[in-house]
Design an enzyme around this catalytic site. Structure first.
Site, PDB file in Angstrom:
ATOM      1  N   SER A 131      -3.019 -18.961 -46.489  1.00  0.00           N
ATOM      2  CA  SER A 131      -2.131 -17.810 -46.680  1.00  0.00           C
ATOM      3  C   SER A 131      -0.747 -18.282 -47.079  1.00  0.00           C
ATOM      4  CB  SER A 131      -2.019 -16.996 -45.389  1.00  0.00           C
ATOM      5  OG  SER A 131      -3.270 -16.554 -44.936  1.00  0.00           O
ATOM      6  N   HIS A 139       8.214 -16.515 -40.046  1.00  0.00           N
ATOM      7  CA  HIS A 139       7.427 -15.464 -40.692  1.00  0.00           C
ATOM      8  C   HIS A 139       6.813 -14.560 -39.624  1.00  0.00           C
ATOM      9  CE1 HIS A 139       4.326 -13.485 -43.076  1.00  0.00           C
ATOM     10  NE2 HIS A 139       4.904 -13.950 -44.172  1.00  0.00           N
ATOM     11  N   LYS A 153      -2.027 -23.445 -40.046  1.00  0.00           N
ATOM     12  CA  LYS A 153      -2.706 -23.525 -41.337  1.00  0.00           C
ATOM     13  C   LYS A 153      -2.055 -24.590 -42.216  1.00  0.00           C
ATOM     14  CE  LYS A 153      -4.376 -18.723 -41.704  1.00  0.00           C
ATOM     15  NZ  LYS A 153      -5.798 -19.016 -41.949  1.00  0.00           N
TER      16      LYS A 153
END
Length: 257
Positions: A131, A139, A153
């Site tokens: 993503s 974020h 991630k």
């Protein structure tokens, strides 16, 4: 033409199932096997478990068995937060992750397990779907369930790059459940689309288009050792050109995180 055997993990997810189905149709090019944790979900989606291995990405032995004979791996696993308290009186909704399914376990340890198993099995190419947003520790997605999902991630992406295996890392924008193949796709880097949206367009993309980019990255040699952000122009955008030349699209991408 040699048929390439591909393992798709997270193959019962919304995007993973599209990738599995697309590869299934290309029988002259690919032999595809799905990897999923829930037999019931596989049967619910596809009516049978043929073409699937049931296992857990936290189980290295299950991954080793599933990867036997494969040349490529597509990683589409992801921790999924669930809403436990809906918004009320102006308060934000509350999300949490199921026990044992925090992003650290799924998006870091689980993906690391897949990369390690692939390396041990001599896998030639790994396509990892992630993503956008990983460059920003603040974020909003990182606050969901206090999971820091984008940071984990990002760590897994760097681990893949450092593994020495040919990689393609696709960081998709906001995922839409809309038809694919009717938009112009755009690639970028370092979350530039989030900080400077081109012409103010939404930073989103249909899942079907992400799935097609995954499939094309398995076919196009210049998709190897590239990492990129991916969004699309809205359908019917004036002067937009529907993306059909994926070699040219990948030529715009670059190596490294």
């Amino acid at each position: 033409m040699l048929i390439k055997k591909v393992l798709v993990t997270g193959a019962t997810g919304k995007t993973g199932s599209l990738v599995w189905q697309k590869l299934r149709l290309l029988k002259d090019e690919f032999e595809v096997c799905g990897f999923a944790r829930s037999r019931e979900k596989v049967e619910q989606l596809f009516g049978k478990t043929q073409g699937f291995v049931i296992g857990d990405i936290l189980d290295p032995m299950a991954l080793k068995s599933a990867l036997f004979g494969c040349q490529a791996l597509v990683i589409l696993t992801s921790a999924i937060p669930k809403m436990v308290a809906p918004p009320s009186s102006g308060a934000r909704p509350v999300f949490e992750f199921a026990p044992g399914e925090m992003p650290e376990m799924i998006d870091w340890i689980g993906q690391k397990n897949q990369i390690d198993a692939a390396k041990a099995q001599g896998i030639e190419h790994i396509v990892l779907v992630g993503s956008m947003g990983g460059t920003n520790e603040n974020h909003p997605l990182n606050s969901l369930g206090n999971g820091n999902i984008l940071l984990w991630k990002r760590k897994a992406e760097q681990y893949l790059i450092d593994s020495g295996i040919d990689y393609t890392i696709i960081r998709a924008g906001g995922l839409l459940d809309l038809r694919g193949g009717v938009r112009e796709l755009l690639v970028g880097k370092n979350d530039d689309f989030l900080t400077h949206p081109p012409n103010g367009i939404p930073t989103s993309i249909p899942r079907a288009d992400v799935a097609e980019v995954v499939v094309q990255s398995l076919k196009e040699s210049n998709a190897k050792n590239k990492a990129f952000d991916l969004i699309s122009k809205p359908e019917n955008t004036p002067d937009a050109r529907i993306t059909i030349d994926f070699s040219t699209l990948f030529a715009q991408t670059t190596p490294g995180l």
